[in-house]
Design a protein around this motif. Structure first.
Motif, mmCIF file in Angstrom:
data_model
loop_
_atom_site.group_PDB
_atom_site.id
_atom_site.type_symbol
_atom_site.label_atom_id
_atom_site.label_comp_id
_atom_site.label_asym_id
_atom_site.label_seq_id
_atom_site.Cartn_x
_atom_site.Cartn_y
_atom_site.Cartn_z
ATOM 1 N N MET A 96 62.116 -11.884 -27.167
ATOM 2 C CA MET A 96 62.761 -13.033 -26.550
ATOM 3 C C MET A 96 61.905 -14.289 -26.701
ATOM 4 O O MET A 96 62.441 -15.374 -26.841
ATOM 5 N N THR A 97 60.600 -14.128 -26.651
ATOM 6 C CA THR A 97 59.724 -15.293 -26.754
ATOM 7 C C THR A 97 59.808 -15.931 -28.144
ATOM 8 O O THR A 97 59.627 -17.140 -28.265
ATOM 9 N N ILE A 98 60.100 -15.143 -29.170
ATOM 10 C CA ILE A 98 60.214 -15.714 -30.512
ATOM 11 C C ILE A 98 61.409 -16.655 -30.601
ATOM 12 O O ILE A 98 61.357 -17.682 -31.267
ATOM 13 N N TYR A 99 62.498 -16.310 -29.893
ATOM 14 C CA TYR A 99 63.677 -17.177 -29.885
ATOM 15 C C TYR A 99 63.389 -18.484 -29.142
ATOM 16 O O TYR A 99 63.821 -19.553 -29.565
ATOM 17 N N ILE A 100 62.699 -18.399 -28.049
ATOM 18 C CA ILE A 100 62.339 -19.602 -27.295
ATOM 19 C C ILE A 100 61.407 -20.480 -28.129
ATOM 20 O O ILE A 100 61.583 -21.702 -28.198
ATOM 21 N N PHE A 101 60.429 -19.850 -28.777
ATOM 22 C CA PHE A 101 59.505 -20.591 -29.633
ATOM 23 C C PHE A 101 60.257 -21.271 -30.786
ATOM 24 O O PHE A 101 60.031 -22.451 -31.075
ATOM 25 N N ALA A 102 61.168 -20.557 -31.424
ATOM 26 C CA ALA A 102 61.954 -21.129 -32.528
ATOM 27 C C ALA A 102 62.815 -22.283 -32.037
ATOM 28 O O ALA A 102 62.937 -23.315 -32.713
ATOM 29 N N PHE A 103 63.418 -22.133 -30.869
ATOM 30 C CA PHE A 103 64.242 -23.201 -30.309
ATOM 31 C C PHE A 103 63.405 -24.446 -30.024
ATOM 32 O O PHE A 103 63.810 -25.565 -30.352
ATOM 33 N N VAL A 104 62.239 -24.274 -29.444
ATOM 34 C CA VAL A 104 61.358 -25.409 -29.138
ATOM 35 C C VAL A 104 60.918 -26.099 -30.420
ATOM 36 O O VAL A 104 60.922 -27.340 -30.507
ATOM 37 N N VAL A 105 60.590 -25.332 -31.445
ATOM 38 C CA VAL A 105 60.190 -25.920 -32.723
ATOM 39 C C VAL A 105 61.340 -26.727 -33.317
ATOM 40 O O VAL A 105 61.145 -27.850 -33.799
ATOM 41 N N MET A 106 62.545 -26.181 -33.291
ATOM 42 C CA MET A 106 63.701 -26.899 -33.847
ATOM 43 C C MET A 106 63.986 -28.190 -33.070
ATOM 44 O O MET A 106 64.311 -29.218 -33.656
ATOM 45 N N VAL A 107 63.861 -28.136 -31.754
ATOM 46 C CA VAL A 107 64.070 -29.345 -30.945
ATOM 47 C C VAL A 107 63.023 -30.397 -31.303
ATOM 48 O O VAL A 107 63.352 -31.592 -31.436
ATOM 49 N N LEU A 108 61.791 -30.003 -31.501
ATOM 50 C CA LEU A 108 60.744 -30.950 -31.883
ATOM 51 C C LEU A 108 61.003 -31.546 -33.267
ATOM 52 O O LEU A 108 60.809 -32.746 -33.477
ATOM 53 N N VAL A 109 61.466 -30.729 -34.188
ATOM 54 C CA VAL A 109 61.768 -31.224 -35.535
ATOM 55 C C VAL A 109 62.907 -32.235 -35.491
ATOM 56 O O VAL A 109 62.817 -33.322 -36.073
ATOM 57 N N VAL A 110 63.987 -31.901 -34.796
ATOM 58 C CA VAL A 110 65.134 -32.820 -34.711
ATOM 59 C C VAL A 110 64.736 -34.101 -33.991
ATOM 60 O O VAL A 110 65.126 -35.207 -34.399
ATOM 61 N N THR A 111 63.950 -33.999 -32.935
ATOM 62 C CA THR A 111 63.496 -35.184 -32.211
ATOM 63 C C THR A 111 62.625 -36.066 -33.108
ATOM 64 O O THR A 111 62.776 -37.291 -33.121
#
Length: 81
Positions: free
Chosen positions: A1-16
């Protein structure tokens, strides 16, 4: 589950980061190298007929005719059907 949260946070940072870069550059967005030119349909444009200079002239004419009109409209003057 932590890998999904980490991937989501990375994607949000990239889009931002991409959004901030686009905002800070203050340049209009451009199309890709694809589109109507590559499939031979550019001549079907009802406004310019495939002439890029005519499109620029039309955009300038619309901006001079109603500056700021594309940003908002008067809802009290909308005709009811």
């Amino acid at each position: 589950m932590t890998i999904y949260i980490f991937a989501f946070v990375v994607m949000v940072l990239v889009v931002t980061g991409m959004a901030l870069g686009a905002i800070l550059q203050n340049k209009p967005l451009k199309g890709s190298c694809g589109g109507l030119n590559n499939i031979g349909m550019k001549q079907d444009c009802a406004i310019c007929g495939g002439d890029d200079d005519e499109c620029r002239k039309e955009q300038q004419r619309r901006q001079k005719a109603a500056p700021g009109a594309e940003l908002a409209y008067d809802a009290t003057k909308v005709a009811s059907d």
